[in-house]
Design an enzyme around this catalytic site. Structure first.
Site, short mmCIF file in Angstrom:
data_model
loop_
_atom_site.label_atom_id
_atom_site.label_comp_id
_atom_site.label_asym_id
_atom_site.label_seq_id
_atom_site.Cartn_x
_atom_site.Cartn_y
_atom_site.Cartn_z
N GLY A 35 3.16 1.54 5.14
CA GLY A 35 2.34 0.95 4.08
C GLY A 35 0.94 0.63 4.62
N HIS A 36 0.91 -0.08 5.75
CA HIS A 36 -0.38 -0.39 6.37
C HIS A 36 -1.12 0.90 6.75
CE1 HIS A 36 2.16 -4.01 7.51
NE2 HIS A 36 1.13 -4.61 6.92
N GLY A 145 -3.17 -3.51 -0.47
CA GLY A 145 -2.03 -2.81 -1.06
C GLY A 145 -1.65 -3.35 -2.43
N SER A 184 6.93 -5.82 6.13
CA SER A 184 7.22 -6.32 7.47
C SER A 184 8.48 -7.20 7.44
CB SER A 184 6.04 -7.15 7.98
OG SER A 184 4.85 -6.42 7.87
#
Ligand code: AMP
Length: 288
Positions: A35-36, A145, A184
């Site tokens: 995602g990051h 995001g 996370s």
């Protein structure tokens, strides 16, 4: 790739490079995943210089939240950043004076609902740290995001209300193969919990499908989602359908954009996710 551990250091490093160059910034709390990395990729293609911050911001954690156990994986993070073509990592020890900040920002109305309702002060902590980071890095562009939609909506509003000369770009949620949004915090899940956790994205998808088939009754959509969550033994903390910009609750689906939001605990782990919900005949792009 260069690493700065203090505000003075990153300012010094960036200063000679600013002239004629654009800077894209990706703020994170580390424990980086795909995602990051998708945010970093967007940053890489949008600007000349990419800066990633890695900082677990104490101001956005409540007294009984997971600040101490939040995963810190700096060595792996820095390798991922190097591979992704990041130019600068900003990894400060702290961003606040020793006795805590005396002046902070407040997210006001947009933070009353959704995650803000059960995490009082959370978004005040977010806007304060993002403001500090923006002041230090002074980016042209910043990427956030859609996974944290309320945060993205509040940051957009902060930049607009406070007239910050920064373009905010939203990035689509990256998911596991079965649909679970990458986070996370997913690493807190046991194998059994991980299997149930997929119900959160399934519930959102079910609402999306029902709406596409013509259902406009919000309660009918929510009932469908709730039954999927309950079958997995999950009780939602919230399950709302809201205007994606104002975050106001929708009473009925219509031609206007709408977004479904879920927060739920799976075991001890709090998961959040969201998806757009459009009626079969509405194809208006959301203009966040
Ligand atoms: P965090 O490290 O959790 O504070 O997240 C840093 C940034 O990554 C935020 O803008 C998040 O919205 C974004 N992000 C986290 N998870 C995802 C995901 N699964 N897909 C896309 N962006 C994400």
């Amino acid at each position: 790739m260069r690493v700065a551990r203090t505000s003075a250091e990153i300012r010094r490093q960036l200063k000679p490079l600013r002239a004629g160059k654009t800077i894209a910034f990706v703020p994170t709390m580390g424990c980086l995943h795909e995602g990051h990395l998708s945010l970093i990729k967007k940053a890489r293609s949008a600007a000349d210089i990419v800066v990633v911050s890695i900082y677990v911001n104490p101001l956005q954690f409540g007294p009984n939240e997971d600040l101490d156990k939040y995963p810190r994986t700096y060595d792996a993070d820095s390798r991922l950043c190097a591979d992704a073509g990041v130019d600068f990592i900003f990894h400060p020890e702290t961003l606040y004076p020793a006795n805590g900040p005396k002046v902070t920002l407040k997210a006001e109305k947009l933070s009353d609902c959704l995650c803000g309702a059960s995490r009082p002060g959370h978004f005040d902590g977010v806007v304060t740290v993002v403001n500090i980071l923006f002041n230090i890095v002074q980016p042209d562009i910043a990427i956030f995001g859609e996974k944290d939609w309320q945060q993205l909506a509040i940051i957009r509003r902060m930049v607009s209300d406070l007239q910050m000369p920064i373009e905010i770009i939203g990035a689509e949620t990256v998911r596991e193969a079965d649909g679970l949004a990458k986070s996370s915090r997913n690493r807190y899940l046991s194998d059994a919990e991980r299997a149930y956790a997929v119900a959160v994205s399934q519930a959102l998808l079910a609402m999306q499908k029902l709406a596409e088939s013509g259902e406009t009754d919000i309660e009918a959509l929510k009932n469908e989602a709730n039954s999927i969550l309950l079958a997995a033994g999950i009780a939602a903390e919230y399950l709302d359908i809201r205007n994606p910009v104002s975050l106001k609750n929708k009473r009925k689906l219509n031609q206007q954009p709408a977004r479904a939001f879920i927060a739920a605990r799976v075991g001890e782990t709090r998961l959040i996710d969201n998806m757009p919900v459009l009626t079969g005949h509405a194809n208006t792009e959301e203009s966040l």
